[in-house]
Write an enzyme that holds these catalytic residues in place. Structure first.
Site, PDB file in Angstrom:
ATOM      1  N   LYS A  35       0.844  -1.200   0.000  1.00  0.00           N
ATOM      2  CA  LYS A  35       0.000   0.000   0.000  1.00  0.00           C
ATOM      3  C   LYS A  35       0.881   1.253   0.000  1.00  0.00           C
ATOM      4  CE  LYS A  35      -0.258  -0.016   5.032  1.00  0.00           C
ATOM      5  NZ  LYS A  35      -0.876  -0.729   6.160  1.00  0.00           N
ATOM      6  N   TYR A 264      18.938  29.418  10.085  1.00  0.00           N
ATOM      7  CA  TYR A 264      17.871  30.219  10.701  1.00  0.00           C
ATOM      8  C   TYR A 264      17.878  30.097  12.223  1.00  0.00           C
ATOM      9  CZ  TYR A 264      15.708  30.655   6.087  1.00  0.00           C
ATOM     10  OH  TYR A 264      15.460  30.932   4.775  1.00  0.00           O
TER      11      TYR A 264
HETATM   12  C1  LIG Z   1      -0.217  -1.852   6.717  1.00  0.00           C
HETATM   13  C2  LIG Z   1      -0.919  -3.067   7.120  1.00  0.00           C
HETATM   14  C3  LIG Z   1      -0.223  -4.258   7.338  1.00  0.00           C
HETATM   15  C4  LIG Z   1       1.294  -4.354   7.347  1.00  0.00           C
HETATM   16  O1  LIG Z   1       1.760  -4.037   8.634  1.00  0.00           O
HETATM   17  P1  LIG Z   1       3.340  -4.033   8.958  1.00  0.00           P
HETATM   18  O2  LIG Z   1       3.415  -3.649  10.379  1.00  0.00           O
HETATM   19  O3  LIG Z   1       3.931  -3.001   8.054  1.00  0.00           O
HETATM   20  O4  LIG Z   1       3.847  -5.384   8.650  1.00  0.00           O
HETATM   21  C5  LIG Z   1      -0.958  -5.405   7.600  1.00  0.00           C
HETATM   22  N1  LIG Z   1      -2.302  -5.361   7.653  1.00  0.00           N
HETATM   23  C6  LIG Z   1      -3.004  -4.225   7.474  1.00  0.00           C
HETATM   24  C7  LIG Z   1      -4.491  -4.255   7.550  1.00  0.00           C
HETATM   25  C8  LIG Z   1      -2.343  -3.037   7.212  1.00  0.00           C
HETATM   26  O5  LIG Z   1      -3.033  -1.915   7.036  1.00  0.00           O
END
Ligand SMILES: *Cc1c(COP(=O)(O)O)cnc(C)c1O
Length: 374
Positions: A35, A264
């Site tokens: 994702k 800055y």
């Molecule tokens: C992002 C996500 C994962 C992956 O989790 P990690 O901690 O990065 O391994 C698994 N399941 C769902 C529903 C997620 O949204």
């Protein structure tokens, strides 16, 4: 994609594939989570690489991310973790053959209505076992099953997400969620539905054996990080390797005399005669301003500390030590914000810690810069 800068993000697909294979040795069915543009590593590139190692399912976030992957030519099973939001998303489930967890009754009814026109569809069901974000409650499983029984929409997967899998000593809370999930699975089984169950993320998959189930969803560890700070990696048959490296060019090198301040707010004042290099990276490149006076980079294989505030497109580092060793730093040299040659590459964990965040965020943000694949 940020294109106004000189940053270079290099993605090492070989390391990513190595990390995936480590998990396939401890799990039968590992679903790579790609994702948000594969946590900044590139949706299509990462999927194509992992297909070579036998990945048969990919998990993305929204339905249109899944459609994008399908349109790029991926013919594997694609799962959209966040479910359909719009009518367009719902239509896409048929058009792009996407499996997505349905998480509430309104959504389920919309999908059932669309099935009247489009025909049969396999779906997942998401259960809320404690995150309190998305999902049916486990006690709603019977009602959900009754709505689906004998219809064109068939649940083939059930999923839930752990809140505390990455915290040492929270086995009780993990077990609580696993128990609630089992209750939901039992409900579906009573109605005669046989589903692929998945609960574990990276941390869950490494250390919580009660969360193994039929498949696991592998995110952060695919990209080389152990969310359990070593305790997870111990359970793997090898070391996780980071897959992202980021560099930016040195623009100018000059002395900063004792008593002179820099950047800055003049928040850093040299206590001795020093030399600084101005590197062409700043917060506009998603290199956090929180790294001001805190972070480090690697130059010529050596650690160099950030001096003063990180600006929009520039950051100063102290190279006095290098100059003392006779290593000349010149405009055009590459500074490593993440990774790097030498004995102490900048790790994602360090970068996240200095910036007051987690590796997930560091990857997602830096990955928005131009990438190249090696
Ligand atoms: C992002 C996500 C994962 C992956 O989790 P990690 O901690 O990065 O391994 C698994 N399941 C769902 C529903 C997620 O949204």
């Amino acid at each position: 994609m940020i294109d106004y800068n000189k940053l270079r993000v290099r993605i090492r697909l070989d390391n990513l594939r190595h990390n995936y294979r480590l998990f396939t040795k401890i799990h039968d069915n590992v679903i790579p989570v790609i994702k948000s543009d594969a946590y900044g590593h590139g949706l299509v590139e990462v999927a194509s690489a992992l297909e070579k190692d036998g990945a048969t399912t990919f998990a993305v976030g929204f339905v249109h991310e899944a459609a994008k992957l399908r349109e790029a030519g991926c013919d594997k099973r694609i799962m959209a973790l966040l479910g359909p939001i719009s009518d367009e998303d719902i239509q896409s489930l048929w058009d792009h053959r996407i499996i997505t967890p349905i998480s509430h009754f309104t959504q389920l009814k919309r999908v059932l209505a669309a099935a009247g026109k489009n025909g049969p569809l396999d779906i997942g069901l998401k259960f809320d076992t404690g995150m309190r974000r998305l999902g049916f409650l486990p006690e709603e499983a019977d009602e959900v099953a009754a709505l689906l029984k004998g219809g064109p929409v068939t649940p083939v997967m059930a999923t839930s997400h752990l809140a505390r899998a990455d915290e040492p000593g929270q086995e009780k809370d993990v077990a609580l969620q696993a128990g609630r999930f089992q209750a939901a699975l039992d409900g579906l089984a009573r109605a005669g539905f046989s589903v692929e169950a998945n609960l574990a993320n990276s941390a869950g998959g490494m250390v919580h054996d009660n969360c193994r189930l039929d498949s696991m969803r592998l995110g952060i560890s695919l990209y080389g990080c152990d969310p359990l700070e070593g305790a997870g990696e111990e359970r793997l048959p090898g070391k996780l390797l980071p897959a992202m490296e980021v560099t930016a060019p040195v623009m100018q090198v000059h002395p900063l005399k004792r008593g002179e301040s820099i950047s800055y707010g003049w928040t850093f004042t040299a206590e001795r005669d020093s030399v600084v290099a101005i590197v062409g990276v700043g917060y506009a490149d998603n290199y956090s301003r929180a790294l001001s006076n805190k972070g480090e980079m690697v130059l010529h294989g050596r650690r160099v500390p950030i001096r003063g505030r990180v600006c929009m497109q520039m950051t100063a580092v102290d190279v006095t030590g290098l100059m003392g060793e006779g290593i000349e730093v010149l405009p055009g040299d590459e500074a490593w914000l993440l990774g790097g040659p030498g004995e102490r590459p900048v790790t994602p964990e360090e970068l996240a810690e200095w910036g007051g965040t987690i590796t997930y965020e560091a990857f997602c943000l830096l990955g928005q810069n131009r990438r190249e694949y090696v």
